[in-house]
Design a protein around this motif. Sequence first.
Motif, mmCIF file in Angstrom:
data_model
loop_
_atom_site.group_PDB
_atom_site.id
_atom_site.type_symbol
_atom_site.label_atom_id
_atom_site.label_comp_id
_atom_site.label_asym_id
_atom_site.label_seq_id
_atom_site.Cartn_x
_atom_site.Cartn_y
_atom_site.Cartn_z
ATOM 1 N N ASN A 1 -10.186 2.123 -0.519
ATOM 2 C CA ASN A 1 -11.072 2.737 0.470
ATOM 3 C C ASN A 1 -11.010 4.256 0.402
ATOM 4 O O ASN A 1 -12.039 4.936 0.443
ATOM 5 C CB ASN A 1 -10.687 2.272 1.880
ATOM 6 N N GLU A 2 -9.811 4.801 0.281
ATOM 7 C CA GLU A 2 -9.673 6.258 0.231
ATOM 8 C C GLU A 2 -10.189 6.833 -1.081
ATOM 9 O O GLU A 2 -10.806 7.895 -1.107
ATOM 10 C CB GLU A 2 -8.220 6.666 0.438
ATOM 11 N N LEU A 3 -9.937 6.127 -2.167
ATOM 12 C CA LEU A 3 -10.308 6.647 -3.483
ATOM 13 C C LEU A 3 -11.816 6.775 -3.620
ATOM 14 O O LEU A 3 -12.327 7.712 -4.254
ATOM 15 C CB LEU A 3 -9.752 5.728 -4.575
ATOM 16 N N GLU B 1 12.210 0.444 9.701
ATOM 17 C CA GLU B 1 11.211 1.022 10.604
ATOM 18 C C GLU B 1 10.826 2.432 10.172
ATOM 19 O O GLU B 1 9.683 2.856 10.352
ATOM 20 C CB GLU B 1 11.745 1.033 12.037
ATOM 21 N N ARG B 2 11.765 3.146 9.577
ATOM 22 C CA ARG B 2 11.505 4.521 9.160
ATOM 23 C C ARG B 2 10.735 4.587 7.850
ATOM 24 O O ARG B 2 9.844 5.424 7.691
ATOM 25 C CB ARG B 2 12.831 5.262 9.012
ATOM 26 N N PHE B 3 11.050 3.690 6.921
ATOM 27 C CA PHE B 3 10.514 3.827 5.575
ATOM 28 C C PHE B 3 9.515 2.753 5.152
ATOM 29 O O PHE B 3 8.829 2.917 4.143
ATOM 30 C CB PHE B 3 11.665 3.860 4.551
ATOM 31 N N ASP B 4 9.426 1.654 5.870
ATOM 32 C CA ASP B 4 8.560 0.544 5.447
ATOM 33 C C ASP B 4 7.329 0.373 6.331
ATOM 34 O O ASP B 4 6.644 -0.643 6.247
ATOM 35 C CB ASP B 4 9.349 -0.777 5.439
ATOM 36 N N GLU B 5 7.041 1.349 7.162
ATOM 37 C CA GLU B 5 5.978 1.217 8.149
ATOM 38 C C GLU B 5 4.632 0.855 7.524
ATOM 39 O O GLU B 5 3.864 0.072 8.083
ATOM 40 C CB GLU B 5 5.838 2.517 8.947
ATOM 41 N N TRP B 6 4.324 1.422 6.359
ATOM 42 C CA TRP B 6 3.016 1.195 5.731
ATOM 43 C C TRP B 6 3.041 0.047 4.720
ATOM 44 O O TRP B 6 2.039 -0.205 4.060
ATOM 45 C CB TRP B 6 2.541 2.474 5.039
ATOM 46 N N MET B 7 4.160 -0.639 4.592
ATOM 47 C CA MET B 7 4.272 -1.748 3.644
ATOM 48 C C MET B 7 3.915 -3.046 4.363
ATOM 49 O O MET B 7 4.773 -3.824 4.762
ATOM 50 C CB MET B 7 5.687 -1.819 3.067
ATOM 51 N N ASP B 8 2.617 -3.249 4.550
ATOM 52 C CA ASP B 8 2.147 -4.388 5.331
ATOM 53 C C ASP B 8 1.304 -5.356 4.517
ATOM 54 O O ASP B 8 0.640 -6.234 5.070
ATOM 55 C CB ASP B 8 1.333 -3.897 6.532
ATOM 56 N N GLY B 9 1.299 -5.179 3.189
ATOM 57 C CA GLY B 9 0.508 -6.060 2.331
ATOM 58 C C GLY B 9 -0.934 -5.643 2.177
ATOM 59 O O GLY B 9 -1.710 -6.336 1.509
ATOM 60 N N LYS B 10 -1.330 -4.496 2.768
ATOM 61 C CA LYS B 10 -2.720 -4.061 2.721
ATOM 62 C C LYS B 10 -2.893 -2.682 2.088
ATOM 63 O O LYS B 10 -3.935 -2.047 2.225
ATOM 64 C CB LYS B 10 -3.306 -4.043 4.131
ATOM 65 N N ALA B 11 -1.868 -2.204 1.382
ATOM 66 C CA ALA B 11 -1.931 -0.863 0.786
ATOM 67 C C ALA B 11 -3.010 -0.770 -0.289
ATOM 68 O O ALA B 11 -3.693 0.259 -0.400
ATOM 69 C CB ALA B 11 -0.575 -0.494 0.192
ATOM 70 N N SER B 12 -3.179 -1.818 -1.073
ATOM 71 C CA SER B 12 -4.204 -1.799 -2.125
ATOM 72 C C SER B 12 -5.588 -1.565 -1.528
ATOM 73 O O SER B 12 -6.384 -0.777 -2.057
ATOM 74 C CB SER B 12 -4.195 -3.117 -2.907
ATOM 75 N N GLU B 13 -5.857 -2.246 -0.429
ATOM 76 C CA GLU B 13 -7.145 -2.093 0.245
ATOM 77 C C GLU B 13 -7.337 -0.657 0.727
ATOM 78 O O GLU B 13 -8.409 -0.069 0.562
ATOM 79 C CB GLU B 13 -7.225 -3.060 1.418
ATOM 80 N N ARG B 14 -6.277 -0.075 1.300
ATOM 81 C CA ARG B 14 -6.389 1.295 1.806
ATOM 82 C C ARG B 14 -6.606 2.298 0.667
ATOM 83 O O ARG B 14 -7.384 3.249 0.805
ATOM 84 C CB ARG B 14 -5.142 1.657 2.613
ATOM 85 N N VAL B 15 -5.908 2.092 -0.447
ATOM 86 C CA VAL B 15 -6.058 3.008 -1.585
ATOM 87 C C VAL B 15 -7.477 2.973 -2.121
ATOM 88 O O VAL B 15 -8.086 4.021 -2.385
ATOM 89 C CB VAL B 15 -5.053 2.660 -2.700
#
Length: 378
Positions: A272-274, A256-270
């Motif tokens: 979008n931000e880039l 819960e502390r360290f894996d919160e953003w590991m939801d299988g959608k990080a590539s999409e977020r990167v």
Amino acid sequence: MLQTWHGTPPLKTIGTDVQLVTMPVHDPGKYHQQVVRDSSRWDYLIAPNKYSADIMSRAFRKDTNQMMLTGYPRNDILINYTPEDIARIKGDLGLDPNKKLVLYAPTWRDDEFVKAHEFTAQLRLDLAELQDRFGSDVTFLIRTHYMIANSLDLTQFTNAVNVSDYQDISELYLISDVLITDYSSVMFDYSILRRPIIFYTYDLEQYAGTIRGFYFDFTKAAPGKLVKTTTEVGDELADIFTNGWQPDQQYINFTERFDEWMDGKASERVVNELFDRDNMKTVPVKGDLSALGIGGDQQIELRDAAAIWALNKDFTSNEDVSFIQYYDKLEKPLPVEALEGQLIKSTHTDVLMQTYIKVKVTTPNRDIIGWVSRDDVM
């Protein structure tokens, strides 16, 4: 340049936070200069979680708007994999699909070096003992760190495969039933799978105290049993294979502390931000600043050499360098009043990235009004 980083860094000290330098450089100042020189080339740095983002921003001297609070794209596969993926990977490695697979992935030791950037690997896990105990029922996949220069000879063992040169360690996670590691960041990635982890920490006191140093109490937070002998490793494996395994509360707290953003959608977020330059937002805080840790009279003290930024500085823009001056305490601290605050957040995660305080510094000649980082308020 986008720095994707190679592991989750909240355990071992990194970058300019490293004070115990046992590598060939031997000098913390020289090592820190190398770190800053390298990190200055990065336009953006990806963080796997909020805890790491704070550490990475400081340790690599990156501005708030250079931190991508997205999670690691390379870990998307640990959520999105299929049974067909596992079958393919086992087939590529020539592994028996019916055998238990245990991945042993220790970190490297800063003090075990041949020369700069080349380190040795000493296999402390007794594979012969484990082979006698588990026979052909279990195959051990041995993965040394990429900075290891020497090659391990495992030809005498029928129960071990050297996978150090396998291209993608995430695929090794997927096919493994259990992970054995020590202080390596692989623990953070593997915990996404919610599978058992055994920590073979034969040199815990030395590593934590004289080789690298930790950010938090590893013994109280590790998502698995800490053991110091191969026999204890075997006991833990036997218990897992015989009685099954379920994550305990400490394991759950860790994820819960360290894996919160590991939801299988990080590539999409990167992506979008880039390609979305407007990826930050400013939230004003006026009136009572007690929520920001500012006293009721709003009289504050600044750290010496705190940067004072212009009122019109856009903290969401990496290219805005509107700067007034550094705060100089001289012989006597100058009166400083906090006027208001502003919070800088990511538009994609709505996670707080940085807080700035508008201050009025009263000098003998004039009043200076500008923004300072909350971290520079004492």
